[in-house]
Design a protein around this motif. Structure first.
Motif, short mmCIF file in Angstrom:
data_model
loop_
_atom_site.label_atom_id
_atom_site.label_comp_id
_atom_site.label_asym_id
_atom_site.label_seq_id
_atom_site.Cartn_x
_atom_site.Cartn_y
_atom_site.Cartn_z
N GLY A 8 0.83 -1.19 0.00
CA GLY A 8 0.00 0.00 0.00
C GLY A 8 0.86 1.24 0.00
O GLY A 8 1.99 1.23 0.49
N PHE A 9 0.35 2.30 -0.61
CA PHE A 9 1.08 3.57 -0.60
C PHE A 9 0.12 4.71 -0.93
O PHE A 9 -1.00 4.49 -1.36
N VAL A 10 0.58 5.93 -0.67
CA VAL A 10 -0.22 7.11 -0.98
C VAL A 10 0.38 7.84 -2.18
O VAL A 10 1.57 7.75 -2.45
N LYS A 11 -0.50 8.54 -2.88
CA LYS A 11 -0.06 9.29 -4.06
C LYS A 11 -0.84 10.59 -4.15
O LYS A 11 -2.06 10.59 -4.00
N SER A 12 -0.11 11.68 -4.37
CA SER A 12 -0.72 13.00 -4.51
C SER A 12 0.29 13.93 -5.15
O SER A 12 1.49 13.64 -5.19
N ASP A 13 -0.19 15.09 -5.62
CA ASP A 13 0.75 16.11 -6.09
C ASP A 13 1.02 17.12 -4.97
O ASP A 13 1.78 18.06 -5.15
#
Length: 164
Positions: free
Chosen positions: A68-73
């Motif tokens: 699992g991981f997070v992603k955003s700008d």
């Protein structure tokens, strides 16, 4: 490329919150707030980079759930996605407040459950203090508190390691 760490944190929180909501007894239980902080021998810029750089997202994400991981700008009003590899978005939140190298707030609404993550980075002399406030939690509060403490320790380890 400041994405992974914060997103991973958010996703983990959402998963836990969703599981609690599914349990009908959860609605009757008192919601609890996870509060944690840690001093890190690194600059606030380095701590910020570890939290928001996608190069560290999977390392931090594995604290909550494997792959699992997070992603955003990492911009105001941007989405933050909690993702299971390779590309399955589990939950998404919105960055409602952000001050680079100082503060991030991510708000979620998962099946009607409002969930918030707040991260603050302060300069204290020669160290940075990273604080996290995440809520609400129900019957898995103790587990989530321990998991978030492990996340703080991993941010410290990565920040200090790359500072040298």
């Amino acid at each position: 490329m400041k994405h992974s760490t914060t997103i991973l944190i958010i996703i983990s929180v959402f998963i836990s919150s969703f599981q609690l909501r599914e349990n009908s007894n959860t609605r009757d239980q008192e919601s609890k707030v996870v509060n944690g902080s840690i001093e890190i021998n690194a600059s606030t810029a380095k701590v910020w980079d570890i939290i928001t750089n996608e190069d560290h997202a999977k390392i931090l994400g594995n604290i909550f759930v494997k792959n699992g991981f997070v992603k955003s700008d990492w911009k105001l009003n941007s989405k933050v996605h909690f993702i299971y590899e390779p590309d399955y978005i589990v939950y998404s939140g919105i960055i409602t407040k952000i001050t680079e190298e100082e503060f991030i707030q991510i708000d979620y609404n998962i099946n009607g459950l409002e969930y918030v993550e707040k991260f603050t980075i302060e300069k204290l002399g020669s160290v940075a203090k990273l604080s996290a406030v995440i809520s609400p939690y129900g019957n898995d509060y103790n587990k989530q508190k321990a998991t978030w403490q492990n996340w703080l320790l991993k941010v410290k380890e990565l920040s200090e390691k790359s500072q040298k």
